[in-house]
Enzyme design. Structure first.
Site, PDB file in Angstrom:
ATOM      1  N   ARG A 181      -2.569   0.244   0.826  1.00 47.45           N
ATOM      2  CA  ARG A 181      -2.095   0.890  -0.394  1.00 47.45           C
ATOM      3  C   ARG A 181      -2.457   2.374  -0.397  1.00 47.45           C
ATOM      4  NH1 ARG A 181      -3.931  -1.420  -5.668  1.00 47.45           N
ATOM      5  NH2 ARG A 181      -2.229  -0.145  -6.473  1.00 47.45           N
ATOM      6  N   CYS A 239      -9.256   4.270  -8.185  1.00 43.88           N
ATOM      7  CA  CYS A 239      -8.597   3.141  -7.514  1.00 43.88           C
ATOM      8  C   CYS A 239      -7.164   3.133  -8.018  1.00 43.88           C
ATOM      9  CB  CYS A 239      -9.337   1.840  -7.791  1.00 43.88           C
ATOM     10  SG  CYS A 239      -9.602   1.498  -9.560  1.00 43.88           S
TER      11      CYS A 239
END
Length: 283
Positions: A181, A239
């Site tokens: 990601r 994040c």
């Protein structure tokens, strides 16, 4: 009861079970199934636990620009704690079934409003069950109380302040998402793939071994290698939505590296504005 402010093992928790002033919080959650945590709690939990939901209790309202799990108003969050019977001087222990990924968010948020007597159960629900400790299905009504807001021992940074600090090379931004990601591959949660330019990647699961936090000296060595010449106070964690970043913050605290900040909006807030730069690849 002794003051625990990072992690606590299941054996130690078991010896304190039922003591006055101990508040256990079940934080189990599944991003793909928001109702799963509450269902799991109803099926069985550590005796005396109360349940807090990531979306409903540990997040504020979303407006499409502030990320998937924005921080709630601190006074409203404190009021939610009070309604669950949590007092400012209680020893809180948070647990989940995800290696502490969700419980660490509550750990950070309590410190954010000045409640430092909070720890994450190392190994969480799985370790508790494997050790053969008791489980209950009864849901106890909490006696409402008052939980105030006080100066916290942790700090948060907003998008504009972070962008300026990155441009001036004042901070190192650490992204807790999985490497794929971070590189901009296999993005399923946010509408834009990639990462904030200048960020480095430290997947939060690297803090764990067998579902428990790795020894403090190992964590310290790895984070110091990542920080280089930076002081911990020059570190910002992010994040996807400000949740698993707290796991890296907890790992640094275990390692004796205090003072890093959280970017609560994280990637989901950053990428909501198409004018903000995006990077892909290994960084």
């Amino acid at each position: 009861m002794k003051h625990y402010d990072t992690i606590i093992d299941v054996g130690t928790l078991a010896t304190h079970l039922g003591e006055e002033g101990l508040r256990l919080i079940d934080c189990r959650h599944d991003l793909a199934d928001p109702g799963a945590g509450r269902h799991a709690y109803a099926e069985g939990h550590i005796p005396g636990s109360r349940f807090l939901h990531l979306d409903e209790d540990l997040s504020g309202p979303r407006d499409g620009r502030n990320g998937r799990h924005p921080l709630p108003d601190p006074d409203e969050f404190a009021a939610r704690l009070g309604r669950r019977g949590i007092r400012a001087d209680d020893q809180v222990v948070a647990y989940d079934d995800a290696g502490g990924a969700i419980a660490a968010r509550l750990w950070w948020m309590l410190r954010w409003i000045g409640h430092d007597r909070v720890a994450v159960l190392d190994g969480g629900w799985r370790a508790w069950r494997e050790a053969g400790h008791p489980v209950e299905t009864q849901i106890h009504e909490a006696l409402p109380t008052t939980h105030g807001v006080h100066p916290g021992s942790v700090a948060a940074i907003g998008t504009q302040a972070l962008r300026g600090a990155l441009e001036r090379d004042e901070v190192l931004l650490i992204d807790a998402r999985s490497p794929d990601r971070f590189r901009g591959e296999n993005e399923t949660l946010d509408p834009v793939a990639g990462h904030i330019p200048g960020a480095v990647n430290r997947f939060f699961r690297e803090n764990l071994q067998g579902g428990r936090f790795r020894p403090a000296d190992e964590l310290r060595a790895e984070f110091l290698a990542l920080l280089g010449s930076r002081n911990p106070t020059e570190i910002v964690h992010q994040c996807g939505s400000g949740v698993t970043a707290c796991h890296n913050l907890l790992a640094m605290e275990i390692a004796g590296l205090s003072g890093a900040s959280l970017y609560p909006g994280s990637w989901s807030e950053w990428c909501a504005d198409p004018s903000r730069p995006v990077a892909t690849g290994p960084g």
